[in-house]
Design an enzyme around this catalytic site. Structure first.
Site, PDB file in Angstrom:
ATOM      1  N   CYS A 231       9.301 -32.238 -34.429  1.00 51.57           N
ATOM      2  CA  CYS A 231       7.910 -31.912 -33.665  1.00 51.57           C
ATOM      3  C   CYS A 231       7.055 -31.296 -34.685  1.00 51.57           C
ATOM      4  O   CYS A 231       7.474 -30.560 -35.810  1.00 51.57           O
ATOM      5  CB  CYS A 231       7.984 -31.673 -32.428  1.00 51.57           C
ATOM      6  SG  CYS A 231       8.156 -29.795 -32.133  1.00 51.57           S
TER       7      CYS A 231
ATOM      8  N   CYS B  40       7.830 -27.767 -35.149  1.00 53.16           N
ATOM      9  CA  CYS B  40       8.833 -27.341 -36.172  1.00 53.16           C
ATOM     10  C   CYS B  40       8.246 -27.338 -37.517  1.00 53.16           C
ATOM     11  O   CYS B  40       8.619 -26.470 -38.550  1.00 53.16           O
ATOM     12  CB  CYS B  40       9.760 -28.522 -36.352  1.00 53.16           C
ATOM     13  SG  CYS B  40      10.769 -28.660 -34.729  1.00 53.16           S
TER      14      CYS B  40
ATOM     15  N   ASP C 229     -21.545 -43.920 -62.720  1.00 54.54           N
ATOM     16  CA  ASP C 229     -21.969 -43.890 -64.084  1.00 54.54           C
ATOM     17  C   ASP C 229     -22.006 -45.166 -64.623  1.00 54.54           C
ATOM     18  O   ASP C 229     -21.665 -46.423 -63.975  1.00 54.54           O
ATOM     19  CB  ASP C 229     -20.707 -43.182 -64.898  1.00 54.54           C
ATOM     20  CG  ASP C 229     -21.114 -43.403 -66.352  1.00 54.54           C
ATOM     21  OD1 ASP C 229     -22.028 -43.055 -66.871  1.00 54.54           O
ATOM     22  OD2 ASP C 229     -19.876 -43.716 -67.039  1.00 54.54           O
TER      23      ASP C 229
ATOM     24  N   ASP D 151     -15.674 -42.611 -65.539  1.00 58.12           N
ATOM     25  CA  ASP D 151     -14.536 -42.882 -66.505  1.00 58.12           C
ATOM     26  C   ASP D 151     -14.651 -42.071 -67.685  1.00 58.12           C
ATOM     27  O   ASP D 151     -13.528 -41.961 -68.479  1.00 58.12           O
ATOM     28  CB  ASP D 151     -14.614 -44.310 -67.100  1.00 58.12           C
ATOM     29  CG  ASP D 151     -15.708 -44.594 -67.868  1.00 58.12           C
ATOM     30  OD1 ASP D 151     -16.732 -44.227 -67.855  1.00 58.12           O
ATOM     31  OD2 ASP D 151     -15.611 -45.578 -68.793  1.00 58.12           O
TER      32      ASP D 151
ATOM     33  N   ASP E 239     -18.313 -37.269 -67.288  1.00 55.87           N
ATOM     34  CA  ASP E 239     -18.429 -37.536 -66.095  1.00 55.87           C
ATOM     35  C   ASP E 239     -17.654 -36.667 -65.054  1.00 55.87           C
ATOM     36  O   ASP E 239     -17.599 -36.575 -63.896  1.00 55.87           O
ATOM     37  CB  ASP E 239     -17.862 -39.043 -65.602  1.00 55.87           C
ATOM     38  CG  ASP E 239     -19.014 -40.076 -66.197  1.00 55.87           C
ATOM     39  OD1 ASP E 239     -19.859 -39.823 -66.214  1.00 55.87           O
ATOM     40  OD2 ASP E 239     -18.076 -41.005 -66.510  1.00 55.87           O
TER      41      ASP E 239
END
Length: 762
Positions: free
Chosen positions: A25, A28, A427, A632, A636
């Site tokens: 659970c 634990c 971008d 990309d 950026d």
């Protein structure tokens, strides 16, 4: 700007994954985390209950794995370096079924009399036989609950096993007392069936849960299965089959038709079509020719390929994808912190309620037998299994299905945060546009046509490495103009202005307005067209030809960065989902506004320097928006880091991908909407799971405390709660992106209306 000045360098860290055995659970998982964090040198530890994996980070060389394992064992659990083949997990599930079957066979005779009694059939077994059947279930098959419960007590906490062991022991002990007190007579009340059936139901529930959890990791196992075990290496002209582990960078590998590509590489001989759908989610095969890159795990089509190996082992694209998905599934979503805080106090509170129930019924009614059974029901119904599984199972299913369609989610926080995004900042170059110039318009003087103009230009530009020359060649191919044949002579670059050459004995110039002025060519016939195109951000090159001993204007070529197919539909889907779309670009206002107009963007920020993009993101966030940045390039990276969610195109730089929380394996803007869609779906499942997990306890505990819930029914409800939570998370596997609609819309823009970002889900 130097990259190191814009990206903070985190101190180096090592990480190790441990398989944890014995957790049942959320309590634990929390206790294992705490024990690992106490090990000197450990900087962080995250335990995933659903995968039963602990991910521990520490400074290089600061911690030894045996010390981590010892810490886990001290907390009452078992640990081992993680095995990645899934074999142990499958074996454990199979063993679990055997134990459940034995428990069911022993418990069934104890339950049948209860089921037959309403029909007037007496199948009650002698009390001694009941004891003989219940005892092995309680102490042999149920020994795991005692071991784990005792470990929890030694560690000063509680868990599900402690609740089950206390509850069933009370029912079993009460029955043994009745057996001894009444000399084995039939007249006494025995509850052996309650203790045995509760243990059987809990075991059955855990087995179903383990099977369901295994399904949530199918995406990882499917990716791992894509890696071939062998490769055909060409050495000294001889083809030799060797294990993939023996292939080295620079080797030549033969890939026959129908085979999987064993490693990443570059084609240097042969042509074919390759199925890369496992990475890109794109079902259409991709053409590969010499110079093209291939990815390990892809399926070769009809041609034989020779590839030069560029990456092996952990450095291949497939290995990195598997690693990213595993890391995302191991991480905790922020909402899990609430669950951890609740779990920390849950078991002590439940034991307190059970004690109050026992004393309350016993002292007020005097029926200590009933008081004991009601206390047992409280302990059993309250097991917090579902609470601990609610979040991690949804995250595992969500990240797995996203990876199948080319959306790599690096961490659970990105997955959770993306659902709340209100602004997406794009971008421009390479993200919304192709990132390379192309001929977007041609104009000719009267008496000339486009094909003639392109043929003249391509004769001059053939052989040039200039980006605009490549754009001319592409435009000529699209228009069906032959690019082979006549070549220019005396080609001469005119710095800053253009190029000149001789074609079929006639001199040709291609260049700027300034070049035309220098050679005495009047551009007035096309001046208005040029002005309109330049106002749209196009780069205009005039074409002139010497005729009758004087240069004459022939036409113009307008160059621009083409918008990516699917970009407009992606923006439309985002806006339909209530998300503002903003574009950040360093380009001039004309070019930026033209792209924004064609795509239907809400806002444009043009002439933004790379170092200022992050400031714009912070400005948007300061206004109360939850911002996702899509980019990309290296420039950026600061903005990706500053955003609430960074989304990088895999067609860009490694810096961008390392900074972002989500990586798109295809450079298609439609995947941005898909990433937000799967985030919304996953977060919705997390909330549903947590709701049901809490509801089971909120309703079940009071019913049990007030004597309205039998221990057997409580055991069944507890088992069902865990299974229902995992099953609900598995519904995420049915999610599909909306890219099919996008492609159709790209082919026929007016055919399909704009869909919201949930348009592709089922």
């Amino acid at each position: 700007m130097n990259d190191s000045t814009v990206i903070d360098q985190a101190p180096p860290q090592e990480a190790v994954a441990l398989s944890i055995t014995g957790m049942t659970c959320a309590v634990c998982a929390t206790r294992v985390e705490k024990s690992l964090k106490k090990v000197p040198g450990v900087t962080d530890a995250v335990v995933n209950l659903a995968t039963e994996v602990a991910t521990v980070t520490f400074a290089p060389g600061a911690v030894e794995v045996p010390s981590l394992i010892a810490s886990v064992e001290k907390a009452g659990y078992e640990a081992a370096p993680r095995a990645r083949d899934g074999g142990r997990e499958a074996e454990k599930v199979d063993r679990g079924w055997i134990a459940v079957a034995i428990a069911a066979v022993l418990s069934l005779p104890l339950v049948l009399p209860m089921l037959a009694a309403p029909f007037g059939v007496d199948l009650m077994l002698p009390p001694v036989v009941q004891w003989l059947l219940a005892t092995p279930v309680q102490f042999v098959l149920g020994a795991r609950f005692y071991r784990a419960g005792w470990s929890a007590l030694r560690a000063g906490s509680g868990n599900m096993d402690l609740l089950v062991s206390i509850g069933t022991s009370a029912a079993y002990g009460l029955s043994v007392y009745q057996l001894l007190a009444h000399g084995g007579e039939h007249g006494a009340h025995y509850y052996f069936e309650a203790s045995a059936v509760v243990i059987t139901l809990v075991m059955f529930g855990k087995w179903l849960e383990a099977r369901a959890k295994r399904k949530t990791t199918e995406a990882i196992r499917a990716l791992q299965a894509l890696r071939p075990d062998e490769a055909c290496v060409l050495r000294d002209g001889v083809e030799t089959t060797v294990p993939v582990a023996m292939v080295r960078v620079g080797d030549s590998v033969v890939v026959r038709p129908g085979e999987r590509v064993p490693v990443d590489g570059q084609v240097f001989e042969g042509s074919t079509h390759v199925d890369e759908s496992f990475i890109t989610g794109e079902s259409r095969p991709v053409a590969k020719e010499p110079g093209g890159k291939v990815t390990g795990g892809a399926i070769n089509g009809e041609g034989r390929l020779l590839i030069r190996v560029t990456a092996v082992g952990a450095e291949t694209v497939l290995a990195r994808i598997i690693r990213l998905v595993e890391e995302a599934q191991a991480n905790k979503a922020p909402i899990q912190r609430l669950v951890d805080r609740v779990s920390a106090v849950f078991v002590p509170v439940v034991i307190g309620i059970a004690l109050l129930t026992l004393l309350g019924w016993g002292l007020t009614v005097g029926d200590w037998t009933r008081a004991t059974l009601d206390a047992v029901a409280v302990l059993v119904i309250a097991c917090p299994c579902a609470l601990g599984l609610a979040t991690p199972t949804a995250i595992m299913a969500g990240t797995g299905v996203a990876a199948r369609y080319g959306i790599l989610i690096k961490d659970a926080q990105a997955l959770e945060t993306a659902h709340a995004v209100t602004v997406v900042a794009f971008d421009k170059t390479g993200t919304l546009t192709r990132g390379r110039p192309s001929v977007v318009a041609t104009r000719t003087v009267p008496g000339r046509d486009e094909r003639w103009l392109l043929g003249l230009a391509v004769s001059v530009q053939t052989g040039s490495e200039h980006p605009l020359a490549a754009a001319v060649l592409d435009a000529a191919k699209r228009a069906g103009v032959p690019v082979a044949g006549t070549r220019a002579e005396d080609v001469r670059a005119i710095p800053g202005r253009g190029v000149s050459a001789t074609v079929n004995g006639a001199q040709v110039w291609i260049g700027s307005d300034r070049l035309m002025q220098e050679i005495g060519v009047a551009v007035e016939p096309l001046r208005q067209d040029a002005s309109v195109l330049e106002s749209q951000g196009r780069t205009v090159s005039f074409v002139a030809l010497r005729e009758a001993d004087a240069p004459q204007l022939a036409g113009l070529l307008a160059f621009g960065d083409e918008v990516k197919p699917g970009a407009a539909s992606a923006i439309s889907r985002l806006r339909a989902g209530g998300i503002r779309c903003v574009m950040l670009t360093g380009d001039n206002a004309g070019a930026a506004n033209d792209v924004a107009r064609r795509l239907g963007l809400d806002e444009v920020r043009s002439q933004v320097l790379p170092e200022h993009k992050a400031a714009v993101i912070e400005e948007l966030r300061a206004g109360g928006a939850v911002v996702a940045m899509v980019g990309d390039g290296v420039n950026d990276a600061p903005a990706l880091a500053a955003a609430d969610v960074g989304i990088a195109m895999s067609t860009g730089t490694d810096v961008a991908m390392h900074t972002a929380g989500i990586t798109l394996m295809r450079g298609e803007p439609s995947l941005v909407a898909d990433a937000i869609a799967i985030s919304r779906r996953t977060y919705s499942k997390i909330r549903q799971n947590l709701f049901w997990a809490f509801v089971y306890n909120v309703i079940g505990i009071p019913l049990a405390a007030f004597g309205m819930l039998d221990p057997v029914v409580a055991g069944a409800a507890m088992a069902f709660s865990s299974v229902s939570v995992v099953s609900n998370a598995l519904l995420l596997r049915r999610w599909r992106p909306a890219d099919g609609a996008d492609r159709a819309r790209d082919d026929h823009p007016a055919a399909i209306p704009a869909a919201g970002i949930e348009g592709g889900t089922k």
